[in-house]
Write a protein that holds these residues in place. Structure first.
Motif, PDB file in Angstrom:
ATOM      1  N   ARG A  23       0.738  -1.316  -0.061  1.00 45.97           N
ATOM      2  CA  ARG A  23       0.241   0.062  -0.080  1.00 45.97           C
ATOM      3  C   ARG A  23       0.983   1.222   0.006  1.00 45.97           C
ATOM      4  O   ARG A  23       1.654   1.313   1.010  1.00 45.97           O
ATOM      5  CB  ARG A  23      -0.946   0.054   1.187  1.00 45.97           C
ATOM      6  N   PRO A  24       0.879   2.032  -0.891  1.00 46.28           N
ATOM      7  CA  PRO A  24       1.766   3.261  -0.975  1.00 46.28           C
ATOM      8  C   PRO A  24       1.400   4.074   0.334  1.00 46.28           C
ATOM      9  O   PRO A  24       0.445   4.351   0.644  1.00 46.28           O
ATOM     10  CB  PRO A  24       0.998   4.121  -2.419  1.00 46.28           C
ATOM     11  N   GLN A  25       2.714   4.463   0.544  1.00 50.84           N
ATOM     12  CA  GLN A  25       2.949   5.509   1.646  1.00 50.84           C
ATOM     13  C   GLN A  25       3.611   6.615   1.116  1.00 50.84           C
ATOM     14  O   GLN A  25       4.235   6.749   0.102  1.00 50.84           O
ATOM     15  CB  GLN A  25       3.776   4.791   2.703  1.00 50.84           C
ATOM     16  N   SER A  26       3.678   7.759   1.976  1.00 53.34           N
ATOM     17  CA  SER A  26       4.212   8.957   1.593  1.00 53.34           C
ATOM     18  C   SER A  26       5.744   8.775   1.462  1.00 53.34           C
ATOM     19  O   SER A  26       6.299   7.879   2.129  1.00 53.34           O
ATOM     20  CB  SER A  26       4.041  10.130   2.377  1.00 53.34           C
ATOM     21  N   PRO A  27       6.430   9.743   0.711  1.00 50.68           N
ATOM     22  CA  PRO A  27       7.815   9.414   0.381  1.00 50.68           C
ATOM     23  C   PRO A  27       8.458   9.792   2.022  1.00 50.68           C
ATOM     24  O   PRO A  27       9.379   8.849   2.181  1.00 50.68           O
ATOM     25  CB  PRO A  27       8.264  10.651  -0.403  1.00 50.68           C
ATOM     26  N   ALA A  28       8.147  10.523   2.849  1.00 46.48           N
ATOM     27  CA  ALA A  28       8.473  10.863   4.066  1.00 46.48           C
ATOM     28  C   ALA A  28       8.195   9.752   4.968  1.00 46.48           C
ATOM     29  O   ALA A  28       9.269   9.422   5.724  1.00 46.48           O
ATOM     30  CB  ALA A  28       8.058  12.046   4.560  1.00 46.48           C
ATOM     31  N   THR A  29       7.253   9.056   4.920  1.00 47.67           N
ATOM     32  CA  THR A  29       6.810   7.747   5.803  1.00 47.67           C
ATOM     33  C   THR A  29       7.851   6.645   5.362  1.00 47.67           C
ATOM     34  O   THR A  29       8.534   5.934   6.324  1.00 47.67           O
ATOM     35  CB  THR A  29       5.555   7.586   5.554  1.00 47.67           C
ATOM     36  N   ASN A  30       7.997   6.506   3.912  1.00 49.16           N
ATOM     37  CA  ASN A  30       8.733   5.232   3.593  1.00 49.16           C
ATOM     38  C   ASN A  30      10.307   5.732   3.753  1.00 49.16           C
ATOM     39  O   ASN A  30      10.895   4.831   4.252  1.00 49.16           O
ATOM     40  CB  ASN A  30       8.412   5.119   2.214  1.00 49.16           C
ATOM     41  N   ARG A  31      10.795   6.907   3.705  1.00 54.77           N
ATOM     42  CA  ARG A  31      12.358   6.976   4.117  1.00 54.77           C
ATOM     43  C   ARG A  31      12.573   6.718   5.574  1.00 54.77           C
ATOM     44  O   ARG A  31      13.563   6.347   5.827  1.00 54.77           O
ATOM     45  CB  ARG A  31      12.518   8.411   3.605  1.00 54.77           C
ATOM     46  N   ALA A  32      11.792   7.200   6.556  1.00 58.37           N
ATOM     47  CA  ALA A  32      11.697   7.137   7.891  1.00 58.37           C
ATOM     48  C   ALA A  32      11.697   5.759   8.213  1.00 58.37           C
ATOM     49  O   ALA A  32      12.551   5.137   9.081  1.00 58.37           O
ATOM     50  CB  ALA A  32      10.765   7.793   8.628  1.00 58.37           C
ATOM     51  N   THR A  33      11.046   4.789   7.729  1.00 60.77           N
ATOM     52  CA  THR A  33      10.581   3.306   7.706  1.00 60.77           C
ATOM     53  C   THR A  33      12.237   2.599   7.431  1.00 60.77           C
ATOM     54  O   THR A  33      12.482   1.791   8.025  1.00 60.77           O
ATOM     55  CB  THR A  33       9.370   2.992   7.141  1.00 60.77           C
ATOM     56  N   GLN A  34      12.429   3.021   6.267  1.00 62.04           N
ATOM     57  CA  GLN A  34      13.763   2.600   5.601  1.00 62.04           C
ATOM     58  C   GLN A  34      14.871   2.906   6.589  1.00 62.04           C
ATOM     59  O   GLN A  34      15.673   1.930   6.666  1.00 62.04           O
ATOM     60  CB  GLN A  34      13.745   3.126   4.181  1.00 62.04           C
ATOM     61  N   ARG A  35      14.807   4.002   7.134  1.00 61.25           N
ATOM     62  CA  ARG A  35      15.925   4.336   8.019  1.00 61.25           C
ATOM     63  C   ARG A  35      15.985   3.563   9.209  1.00 61.25           C
ATOM     64  O   ARG A  35      17.063   2.878   9.703  1.00 61.25           O
ATOM     65  CB  ARG A  35      16.062   5.769   8.347  1.00 61.25           C
ATOM     66  N   ARG A  36      14.849   3.223   9.716  1.00 61.09           N
ATOM     67  CA  ARG A  36      14.681   2.129  10.943  1.00 61.09           C
ATOM     68  C   ARG A  36      15.265   0.862  10.705  1.00 61.09           C
ATOM     69  O   ARG A  36      15.824   0.248  11.335  1.00 61.09           O
ATOM     70  CB  ARG A  36      13.148   2.196  11.396  1.00 61.09           C
ATOM     71  N   LEU A  37      14.869   0.259   9.340  1.00 57.56           N
ATOM     72  CA  LEU A  37      15.298  -0.936   8.867  1.00 57.56           C
ATOM     73  C   LEU A  37      16.761  -1.042   8.682  1.00 57.56           C
ATOM     74  O   LEU A  37      17.267  -1.813   9.461  1.00 57.56           O
ATOM     75  CB  LEU A  37      14.690  -1.458   7.620  1.00 57.56           C
ATOM     76  N   LEU A  38      17.377   0.031   8.213  1.00 55.65           N
ATOM     77  CA  LEU A  38      18.711   0.272   8.162  1.00 55.65           C
ATOM     78  C   LEU A  38      19.468   0.190   9.564  1.00 55.65           C
ATOM     79  O   LEU A  38      20.311  -0.588   9.559  1.00 55.65           O
ATOM     80  CB  LEU A  38      19.335   1.297   7.388  1.00 55.65           C
ATOM     81  N   ALA A  39      18.941   0.636  10.675  1.00 59.60           N
ATOM     82  CA  ALA A  39      19.273   0.897  11.933  1.00 59.60           C
ATOM     83  C   ALA A  39      19.398  -0.695  12.513  1.00 59.60           C
ATOM     84  O   ALA A  39      20.232  -1.227  13.134  1.00 59.60           O
ATOM     85  CB  ALA A  39      18.751   1.894  12.807  1.00 59.60           C
TER      86      ALA A  39
END
Length: 134
Positions: A56-72
């Motif tokens: 389900r598409p999310q906003s770019p800001a939400t996606n970037r924040a979630t991807q940063r959490r994954l990387l951490a």
């Protein structure tokens, strides 16, 4: 899972950025590209993103924040070798991703649960990439 979504996953190109420049493309059901085999060696690997949970598409800001959490989360395990990647569909779909070497299939499943992903790729060494579905 929707049949069209499954077909889209299967037709997609899973691109891994090479340290020497360019990309290597992983495809479902095909052996790992030669350019990635030395990096994988005889270890498990996965291709994973935190973007667009449940497809389900999310906003770019939400996606970037979630991807940063994954990387951490990934960086918390010093045994993992993490490479920037991009999932790219034939219909214009694109999701920044990671190719993760040294991650066990059950660890990817836990990430799938945590980040709400429908699917990801797994493999071992030079073997074929497999699509795992939630």
């Amino acid at each position: 899972m929707d049949e069209e979504l499954l077909k889209a996953y299967c037709r997609s190109a899973y691109r891994v950025r090479l340290r020497t420049g360019g990309t290597a493309i992983i495809r479902i059901g095909e052996p790992l590209p030669v350019a990635l085999r030395e990096l994988a060696n005889n270890r498990d690997w996965g291709f994973f993103t935190a973007w667009n949970p449940r497809s389900r598409p999310q906003s770019p800001a939400t996606n970037r924040a979630t991807q940063r959490r994954l990387l951490a989360d990934l960086r918390a395990d010093a045994s993992l070798d993490i490479h920037p990647a991009l999932g790219k569909g034939t219909d214009g779909w694109r999701e920044p991703s990671f190719w993760i070497v040294g991650i066990a299939p059950d660890a990817l499943e836990r990430l799938g649960d945590r980040y709400g992903q429908n699917a990801w790729l797994v493999g071992h060494g030079a073997g074929a990439a497999e699509l795992r579905l939630r």
